[in-house]
Design a protein around this motif. Structure first.
Motif, PDB file in Angstrom:
ATOM      1  N   ARG A  72       0.864  -1.188   0.000  1.00 59.63           N
ATOM      2  CA  ARG A  72       0.000   0.000   0.000  1.00 59.63           C
ATOM      3  C   ARG A  72       0.902   1.241   0.000  1.00 59.63           C
ATOM      4  NH1 ARG A  72      -3.391   1.131   3.799  1.00 59.63           N
ATOM      5  NH2 ARG A  72      -5.315   1.238   2.580  1.00 59.63           N
ATOM      6  N   ALA A  73       0.726   2.084  -1.023  1.00 62.68           N
ATOM      7  CA  ALA A  73       1.591   3.255  -1.186  1.00 62.68           C
ATOM      8  C   ALA A  73       0.800   4.547  -1.041  1.00 62.68           C
ATOM      9  CB  ALA A  73       2.261   3.222  -2.552  1.00 62.68           C
ATOM     10  N   VAL A  74       1.479   5.590  -0.548  1.00 59.66           N
ATOM     11  CA  VAL A  74       0.899   6.927  -0.485  1.00 59.66           C
ATOM     12  C   VAL A  74       1.892   7.904  -1.103  1.00 59.66           C
ATOM     13  CG1 VAL A  74       1.782   7.520   1.829  1.00 59.66           C
ATOM     14  CG2 VAL A  74      -0.321   8.540   1.044  1.00 59.66           C
ATOM     15  N   ILE A  75       1.370   8.895  -1.833  1.00 59.17           N
ATOM     16  CA  ILE A  75       2.213   9.968  -2.384  1.00 59.17           C
ATOM     17  C   ILE A  75       2.381  11.031  -1.305  1.00 59.17           C
ATOM     18  CG2 ILE A  75       2.265  11.862  -4.068  1.00 59.17           C
ATOM     19  CD1 ILE A  75       0.630  10.005  -5.960  1.00 59.17           C
ATOM     20  N   VAL A  76       3.616  11.455  -1.052  1.00 57.65           N
ATOM     21  CA  VAL A  76       3.858  12.567  -0.117  1.00 57.65           C
ATOM     22  C   VAL A  76       4.532  13.716  -0.875  1.00 57.65           C
ATOM     23  CG1 VAL A  76       5.186  13.360   1.882  1.00 57.65           C
ATOM     24  CG2 VAL A  76       3.868  11.242   2.019  1.00 57.65           C
ATOM     25  N   GLU A  77       3.846  14.846  -0.905  1.00 52.08           N
ATOM     26  CA  GLU A  77       4.318  16.086  -1.518  1.00 52.08           C
ATOM     27  C   GLU A  77       4.692  17.065  -0.415  1.00 52.08           C
ATOM     28  OE1 GLU A  77       5.361  17.857  -3.698  1.00 52.08           O
ATOM     29  OE2 GLU A  77       4.230  17.916  -5.565  1.00 52.08           O
ATOM     30  N   ASP A  78       5.464  18.075  -0.749  1.00 53.81           N
ATOM     31  CA  ASP A  78       5.742  19.141   0.218  1.00 53.81           C
ATOM     32  C   ASP A  78       4.585  20.139   0.221  1.00 53.81           C
ATOM     33  OD1 ASP A  78       6.371  20.452  -2.259  1.00 53.81           O
ATOM     34  OD2 ASP A  78       8.378  19.701  -2.080  1.00 53.81           O
ATOM     35  N   PHE A 116      -6.957  12.712  -0.473  1.00 49.94           N
ATOM     36  CA  PHE A 116      -5.856  13.638  -0.225  1.00 49.94           C
ATOM     37  C   PHE A 116      -5.987  14.241   1.170  1.00 49.94           C
ATOM     38  CE2 PHE A 116      -4.552  18.191  -1.252  1.00 49.94           C
ATOM     39  CZ  PHE A 116      -3.215  17.952  -1.003  1.00 49.94           C
ATOM     40  N   VAL A 117      -4.868  14.285   1.916  1.00 50.21           N
ATOM     41  CA  VAL A 117      -4.877  14.883   3.254  1.00 50.21           C
ATOM     42  C   VAL A 117      -3.698  15.857   3.359  1.00 50.21           C
ATOM     43  CG1 VAL A 117      -3.514  13.000   4.286  1.00 50.21           C
ATOM     44  CG2 VAL A 117      -5.010  14.333   5.727  1.00 50.21           C
ATOM     45  N   SER A 118      -3.909  16.978   4.090  1.00 52.10           N
ATOM     46  CA  SER A 118      -2.811  17.931   4.313  1.00 52.10           C
ATOM     47  C   SER A 118      -2.850  18.386   5.764  1.00 52.10           C
ATOM     48  CB  SER A 118      -2.946  19.145   3.388  1.00 52.10           C
ATOM     49  OG  SER A 118      -4.082  19.901   3.744  1.00 52.10           O
ATOM     50  N   LEU A 119      -1.716  18.963   6.231  1.00 52.03           N
ATOM     51  CA  LEU A 119      -1.711  19.496   7.599  1.00 52.03           C
ATOM     52  C   LEU A 119      -2.434  20.830   7.666  1.00 52.03           C
ATOM     53  CD1 LEU A 119       1.898  18.754   8.951  1.00 52.03           C
ATOM     54  CD2 LEU A 119      -0.221  17.487   9.369  1.00 52.03           C
ATOM     55  N   VAL A 120      -2.359  21.605   6.591  1.00 51.10           N
ATOM     56  CA  VAL A 120      -2.992  22.932   6.540  1.00 51.10           C
ATOM     57  C   VAL A 120      -3.526  23.164   5.135  1.00 51.10           C
ATOM     58  CG1 VAL A 120      -2.677  25.420   6.840  1.00 51.10           C
ATOM     59  CG2 VAL A 120      -1.210  23.858   8.078  1.00 51.10           C
ATOM     60  N   THR A 121      -4.691  23.797   5.043  1.00 52.17           N
ATOM     61  CA  THR A 121      -5.199  24.264   3.750  1.00 52.17           C
ATOM     62  C   THR A 121      -5.237  25.788   3.770  1.00 52.17           C
ATOM     63  OG1 THR A 121      -6.570  22.293   3.505  1.00 52.17           O
ATOM     64  CG2 THR A 121      -7.129  24.164   2.115  1.00 52.17           C
ATOM     65  N   LEU A 122      -4.568  26.397   2.803  1.00 52.90           N
ATOM     66  CA  LEU A 122      -4.579  27.858   2.659  1.00 52.90           C
ATOM     67  C   LEU A 122      -5.105  28.184   1.262  1.00 52.90           C
ATOM     68  CD1 LEU A 122      -0.971  28.636   3.968  1.00 52.90           C
ATOM     69  CD2 LEU A 122      -3.111  28.744   5.278  1.00 52.90           C
ATOM     70  N   GLU A 147      -0.947  -0.910  -4.582  1.00 49.49           N
ATOM     71  CA  GLU A 147      -2.122  -0.024  -4.523  1.00 49.49           C
ATOM     72  C   GLU A 147      -1.707   1.385  -4.084  1.00 49.49           C
ATOM     73  OE1 GLU A 147      -6.378   0.169  -2.037  1.00 49.49           O
ATOM     74  OE2 GLU A 147      -4.836  -1.295  -1.497  1.00 49.49           O
ATOM     75  N   ILE A 148      -2.153   2.421  -4.834  1.00 51.10           N
ATOM     76  CA  ILE A 148      -1.906   3.816  -4.427  1.00 51.10           C
ATOM     77  C   ILE A 148      -3.147   4.252  -3.647  1.00 51.10           C
ATOM     78  CG2 ILE A 148      -1.136   6.102  -5.179  1.00 51.10           C
ATOM     79  CD1 ILE A 148       0.499   3.696  -6.364  1.00 51.10           C
ATOM     80  N   VAL A 149      -3.022   4.344  -2.320  1.00 52.02           N
ATOM     81  CA  VAL A 149      -4.234   4.555  -1.512  1.00 52.02           C
ATOM     82  C   VAL A 149      -4.565   6.029  -1.336  1.00 52.02           C
ATOM     83  CG1 VAL A 149      -4.005   2.377  -0.287  1.00 52.02           C
ATOM     84  CG2 VAL A 149      -2.964   4.435   0.688  1.00 52.02           C
ATOM     85  N   GLY A 150      -3.606   6.941  -1.534  1.00 53.06           N
ATOM     86  CA  GLY A 150      -3.910   8.350  -1.343  1.00 53.06           C
ATOM     87  C   GLY A 150      -2.680   9.205  -1.506  1.00 53.06           C
ATOM     88  N   ALA A 151      -2.863  10.485  -1.180  1.00 50.68           N
ATOM     89  CA  ALA A 151      -1.768  11.463  -1.269  1.00 50.68           C
ATOM     90  C   ALA A 151      -1.844  12.388  -0.064  1.00 50.68           C
ATOM     91  CB  ALA A 151      -1.881  12.265  -2.563  1.00 50.68           C
ATOM     92  N   ALA A 152      -0.699  13.030   0.243  1.00 49.59           N
ATOM     93  CA  ALA A 152      -0.640  13.902   1.420  1.00 49.59           C
ATOM     94  C   ALA A 152       0.402  14.984   1.173  1.00 49.59           C
ATOM     95  CB  ALA A 152      -0.249  13.077   2.649  1.00 49.59           C
ATOM     96  N   CYS A 153       0.217  16.118   1.843  1.00 50.16           N
ATOM     97  CA  CYS A 153       1.241  17.171   1.766  1.00 50.16           C
ATOM     98  C   CYS A 153       1.232  17.968   3.062  1.00 50.16           C
ATOM     99  CB  CYS A 153       1.009  18.094   0.572  1.00 50.16           C
ATOM    100  SG  CYS A 153      -0.349  19.227   0.774  1.00 50.16           S
ATOM    101  N   LEU A 154       2.302  18.743   3.259  1.00 51.43           N
ATOM    102  CA  LEU A 154       2.369  19.580   4.450  1.00 51.43           C
ATOM    103  C   LEU A 154       1.383  20.731   4.326  1.00 51.43           C
ATOM    104  CD1 LEU A 154       6.255  19.694   4.894  1.00 51.43           C
ATOM    105  CD2 LEU A 154       4.617  18.329   6.212  1.00 51.43           C
ATOM    106  N   ILE A 155       1.481  21.498   3.232  1.00 57.50           N
ATOM    107  CA  ILE A 155       0.585  22.648   3.044  1.00 57.50           C
ATOM    108  C   ILE A 155      -0.083  22.561   1.679  1.00 57.50           C
ATOM    109  CG2 ILE A 155       0.409  25.154   2.849  1.00 57.50           C
ATOM    110  CD1 ILE A 155       2.468  25.474   4.959  1.00 57.50           C
ATOM    111  N   ASP A 156      -1.417  22.580   1.695  1.00 54.84           N
ATOM    112  CA  ASP A 156      -2.219  22.676   0.486  1.00 54.84           C
ATOM    113  C   ASP A 156      -2.594  24.148   0.325  1.00 54.84           C
ATOM    114  OD1 ASP A 156      -4.143  22.700  -1.471  1.00 54.84           O
ATOM    115  OD2 ASP A 156      -5.599  21.485  -0.361  1.00 54.84           O
TER     116      ASP A 156
END
Ligand SMILES: O=P(O)(O)OC[C@H]1O[C@H](OP(=O)(O)OP(=O)(O)O)[C@H](O)[C@@H]1O
Ligand SMILES: O=C(O)c1cc(=O)[nH]c(=O)[nH]1
Ligand SMILES: [Mg+2]
Length: 201
Positions: free
Chosen positions: A117-123, A165-171, A144-153
């Motif tokens: 199970r893989a996740v994409i991590v972006e900055d 998709f999940v992020s720590l902050v949405t701006l 399987e690519i289950v999702g993506a994540a980043c520090l700031i969206d």
């Protein structure tokens, strides 16, 4: 894994304290122009700050997607947070990279094997273009690519990646097409901080 979540204010304080919140006229990876640039490398040059942020991102990923075997990141910006987030997830860290001007590809023997199970991590996500290109590069892998994540969206939640998709902050940070700049932005000479090649003039 147990980790205290970071509030959006705590995440932004890390960027502010690292000197990573830049103002000027920036050419973004998507070609859009913005008066604000989040210089993530100011964060990633400080291991303790990177550890705090990526520990929180790992906790958010695990809460959203469950057990992760592999973190895949788009080079260059994604490599350090991908590795550090993988460390907290107990996962492997791999990345996609470009030949100059070309699409992202998995090289160096990196694979996502069947059953993993893989996740994409972006900055940072601005339009989601780089994360979508990363997804396109790994879609044919057996795992399987289950999702993506980043520090700031910074897309105001409008960035589409094609997986959950999940992020720590949405701006919602302004970004403009090059032919629709507000006059105060047009008055500043632009700089292009990222690694994606500028289109040929
Ligand atoms: O959501 P997007 O519109 O794609 O913008 C965000 C992307 O832009 C930056 O990468 P960039 O291509 O500038 O290169 P870098 O990773 O080497 O900094 C950043 O690291 C993200 O990957
Ligand atoms: O869209 C981008 O290219 C981008 C925006 C930003 O704030 N920081 C960054 O590293 N890239
Ligand atoms: Mg990048």
């Amino acid at each position: 894994m147990t980790a205290a979540p970071m509030s959006p204010d705590q995440v932004l304080a890390e960027f502010r304290d690292a000197g990573a919140l830049l103002e000027g006229h920036f050419i973004l990876s998507s070609g859009l122009r913005s008066p604000v640039f989040l210089q993530k490398m100011a964060i990633f040059s400080e291991p303790p700050r990177t550890e705090r942020l990526c520990r929180a991102l790992a906790a958010a990923i695990e809460a959203q997607f469950g057990k992760i075997d592999i973190v895949v990141s788009p080079a260059i910006g994604g490599i350090v947070p991908g590795y550090e987030t993988a460390r907290h997830l107990g996962a492997r860290a791999i990345f996609v990279e470009r030949d100059p001007g070309g699409p992202f590809t998995l090289r160096r023997g990196f694979q996502i094997p069947a059953g993993q199970r893989a996740v994409i991590v972006e900055d940072i996500v601005t339009t989601g273009l780089s994360a979508r290109e990363c997804l396109a590069a790994i879609r044919s892998e057996p795992g399987e690519i289950v999702g993506a994540a980043c520090l700031i969206d910074r897309s105001g939640g409008r960035g589409e990646i094609g997986v959950p998709f999940v992020s720590l902050v949405t701006l919602d940070i302004p970004a403009y097409p090059a032919d629709a700049l507000p006059p105060e932005l047009a008055a500043i000479p632009p700089v292009k901080p990222g690694s994606r090649a500028l289109p040929k003039a």
